[in-house]
Design an enzyme around this catalytic site. Structure first.
Site, PDB file in Angstrom:
ATOM      1  N   ASP A 169       0.818  -1.219   0.000  1.00 38.44           N
ATOM      2  CA  ASP A 169       0.000   0.000   0.000  1.00 38.44           C
ATOM      3  C   ASP A 169       0.850   1.267   0.000  1.00 38.44           C
ATOM      4  OD1 ASP A 169       0.999  -0.320   2.544  1.00 38.44           O
ATOM      5  OD2 ASP A 169      -0.854   0.217   3.567  1.00 38.44           O
ATOM      6  N   LYS A 181       4.459   1.776  15.838  1.00 41.56           N
ATOM      7  CA  LYS A 181       3.374   2.652  16.276  1.00 41.56           C
ATOM      8  C   LYS A 181       3.672   3.252  17.661  1.00 41.56           C
ATOM      9  CE  LYS A 181       0.606   1.300  12.756  1.00 41.56           C
ATOM     10  NZ  LYS A 181       1.176   0.182  12.151  1.00 41.56           N
ATOM     11  N   ASP A 205       2.126   6.140   2.253  1.00 46.67           N
ATOM     12  CA  ASP A 205       1.328   4.950   2.544  1.00 46.67           C
ATOM     13  C   ASP A 205      -0.124   5.378   2.343  1.00 46.67           C
ATOM     14  OD1 ASP A 205      -0.391   3.196   3.871  1.00 46.67           O
ATOM     15  OD2 ASP A 205       1.074   2.695   5.398  1.00 46.67           O
TER      16      ASP A 205
HETATM   17  N1  GDD Z   1      -0.637 -11.066   2.692  1.00 49.03           N
HETATM   18  C1  GDD Z   1      -0.939 -10.310   3.721  1.00 49.03           C
HETATM   19  N2  GDD Z   1      -1.508 -10.913   4.831  1.00 49.03           N
HETATM   20  N3  GDD Z   1      -0.693  -8.987   3.703  1.00 49.03           N
HETATM   21  C2  GDD Z   1      -1.026  -8.258   4.791  1.00 49.03           C
HETATM   22  C3  GDD Z   1      -1.626  -8.814   5.943  1.00 49.03           C
HETATM   23  C4  GDD Z   1      -1.882 -10.231   5.954  1.00 49.03           C
HETATM   24  O1  GDD Z   1      -2.407 -10.808   6.902  1.00 49.03           O
HETATM   25  N4  GDD Z   1      -1.840  -7.826   6.853  1.00 49.03           N
HETATM   26  C5  GDD Z   1      -1.372  -6.685   6.270  1.00 49.03           C
HETATM   27  N5  GDD Z   1      -0.899  -6.943   5.029  1.00 49.03           N
HETATM   28  C6  GDD Z   1      -0.289  -5.993   4.095  1.00 49.03           C
HETATM   29  C7  GDD Z   1      -1.143  -4.760   3.837  1.00 49.03           C
HETATM   30  O2  GDD Z   1      -1.967  -4.954   2.695  1.00 49.03           O
HETATM   31  C8  GDD Z   1      -0.097  -3.696   3.587  1.00 49.03           C
HETATM   32  O3  GDD Z   1       0.282  -3.693   2.216  1.00 49.03           O
HETATM   33  C9  GDD Z   1       1.111  -4.136   4.408  1.00 49.03           C
HETATM   34  O4  GDD Z   1       0.895  -5.529   4.705  1.00 49.03           O
HETATM   35  C10 GDD Z   1       1.271  -3.361   5.736  1.00 49.03           C
HETATM   36  O5  GDD Z   1       0.074  -3.461   6.486  1.00 49.03           O
HETATM   37  P1  GDD Z   1      -0.692  -2.157   7.009  1.00 49.03           P
HETATM   38  O6  GDD Z   1      -1.885  -2.631   7.728  1.00 49.03           O
HETATM   39  O7  GDD Z   1      -0.871  -1.193   5.900  1.00 49.03           O
HETATM   40  O8  GDD Z   1       0.343  -1.613   8.078  1.00 49.03           O
HETATM   41  P2  GDD Z   1       0.611  -0.107   8.539  1.00 49.03           P
HETATM   42  O9  GDD Z   1       0.516   0.825   7.402  1.00 49.03           O
HETATM   43  O10 GDD Z   1      -0.243   0.163   9.720  1.00 49.03           O
HETATM   44  O11 GDD Z   1       2.134  -0.182   9.070  1.00 49.03           O
HETATM   45  C11 GDD Z   1       3.152  -0.755   8.262  1.00 49.03           C
HETATM   46  O12 GDD Z   1       3.563   0.127   7.219  1.00 49.03           O
HETATM   47  C12 GDD Z   1       4.219   1.342   7.660  1.00 49.03           C
HETATM   48  C13 GDD Z   1       4.684   2.084   6.417  1.00 49.03           C
HETATM   49  O13 GDD Z   1       3.666   2.327   5.571  1.00 49.03           O
HETATM   50  C14 GDD Z   1       4.350  -1.110   9.168  1.00 49.03           C
HETATM   51  O14 GDD Z   1       5.236  -1.864   8.391  1.00 49.03           O
HETATM   52  C15 GDD Z   1       5.040   0.147   9.696  1.00 49.03           C
HETATM   53  O15 GDD Z   1       6.211  -0.209  10.421  1.00 49.03           O
HETATM   54  C16 GDD Z   1       5.432   1.043   8.541  1.00 49.03           C
HETATM   55  O16 GDD Z   1       6.032   2.249   9.025  1.00 49.03           O
HETATM   56 MG    MG Z   2      -0.126   0.705   5.445  1.00 48.83          MG
END
Ligand code: GDD
Ligand code: MG
Length: 363
Positions: free
Chosen positions: A107, A158, A217
């Protein structure tokens, strides 16, 4: 070189748009998020991508198929969500061929130089390198503390107020040595951010590669709109697709992109920062700015849309006013003279006949 793209999140913060499609198929400047990423990976010498999918997996498979931009695309389907780490373990038979590989949060939209990131990783000599980006507020991300040599001392996912070690955050783009797979437990959901990175940091095996440029993001509506505006700005100007009919008295202000077969009626003003997808119809005397309009939507005469997202085939009738941050789900209808204020979201196929003047979700 291979890349694993995490593409299975539910996109809960982007509902109702994510009720009807996976997050990675949301259009940014008229192209799905995943296309921006795949094109950039291909340009940096990646030849094969594994997409880790679960939520609405088939929509991803149908859209991308076995190859795009000259990349081979494989799908790793999860029966249940495996988090951000579990999918790496699940795809291990494919990833364990001795060479490092990229892992990406799907994303994220960025113009990072993947080749430089890989070079940095090889020079640093750790088991993992994460790309780092500076943000004003790290609370929604994973924040790091670096030592003078680019090594990550601490990784805090977070962070709560006062807990963030710096404003440098995990950009969700990694190079991993196959040995990292051994740090991921098998057969359950694993969070790379809370279970794997802190451990690698403690062992001195985690490095951070700082970069500047474009990084967003798209996980929350404001950032999704921001990513759209940033990409439009880079394309600069007005891009108009085939078969578009713009009345001579209408205006399209840059930066904006207008998809194929769009119709724009007299005295309407579209832009700046608008992505209007294919076959959208806009009536006369409309004002649309800083917005994303999905394909097939209809915007009736004298309607105004500002800083909003309008879903596929949604129908805004006449004299409608959609304000900042409102989201209209696919196939919803907003009737004549209705005003929807900041922060209102309307579920798919819903019909709204009266104005809503405080933020809420219409189910
Ligand atoms: N296959 C799969 N299975 N993908 C997953 C799953 C799962 O169960 N859960 C989440 N994802 C994918 C989401 O689609 C996304 O592309 C990515 O993993 C990260 O998940 P998010 O839910 O978007 O996390 P976030 O945005 O709160 O936090 C993450 O991204 C940040 C940067 O954008 C973390 O990695 C943070 O440390 C980071 O700063
Ligand atoms: Mg994200």
């Amino acid at each position: 070189m291979k890349a694993l793209v995490l593409a299975g999140g539910f996109g809960t913060r982007l509902r109702p748009l994510s009720c009807t499609r996976p997050k990675l198929l949301l259009p940014v400047a008229n192209q799905p998020v995943i296309d921006w990423t795949l094109r950039s990976l291909a340009e940096h010498g990646v030849d094969t991508v594994v997409l880790a999918v679960n939520y609405m997996a088939e929509a991803m498979v149908r859209y991308l198929g076995p190859t795009k931009f000259n990349l081979g695309i494989l799908y790793s389907r999860e029966e249940r969500p495996l988090g951000t780490g579990g999918p790496i373990r699940k795809a291990e038979s494919f990833l364990r061929d001795g060479d490092p590989f990229f892992v990406l949060n799907g994303d994220v939209i960025s113009d990072i130089d993947y080749s430089r990131l890989l070079e940095f990783h090889e020079e640093a000599g750790g088991l993992a390198t994460i790309a780092l980006y500076e943000v004003p507020d790290p609370s929604r991300y994973g924040a790091v503390e670096l030592d003078g040599k680019g090594r990550v001392r601490r990784f805090v996912e977070k962070p709560r107020p006062g807990e963030a070690p710096s404003n440098l955050v995990n950009a969700g783009i990694y190079v991993l040595d196959p040995k990292v797979i051994d740090y991921i437990p098998e057969g359950r959901a694993v969070s790379t951010e809370t279970e794997v990175f802190p451990c690698l940091a403690k062992e001195g095996q985690l490095y951070g590669f700082e970069f500047r440029g474009l990084w967003v993001d798209i996980g929350v509506p404001e950032d999704y709109l921001r990513a759209n505006a940033l990409l439009l700005e880079r394309e600069n100007g007005v891009k108009i697709g085939e078969g578009v009919e713009v009345d001579p008295s209408a205006e399209v202000l840059p930066p904006s992109i207008i998809g194929e077969g769009v119709k724009i009626g007299g005295r309407s003003v579209i832009g700046p920062n608008c992505a209007i997808a294919d076959h959208v119809e806009i009536g006369v005397g409309c004002r649309v700015q800083n917005s994303i309009i999905f394909s097939g939507a209809v915007i009736g005469d004298f309607t105004s849309v500002k800083g909003a997202i309008i879903g596929e085939n949604a129908m805004l009738e006449r004299w409608v006013k959609i304000e900042e941050g409102a989201i209209i789900g696919d196939h919803a209808t907003i009737c004549d003279e209705v005003t929807l204020t900041r922060g209102v979201s309307v579920c798919p196929s819903k019909r709204v006949e009266e104005s809503i003047l405080e933020p809420r979700r219409v189910m």
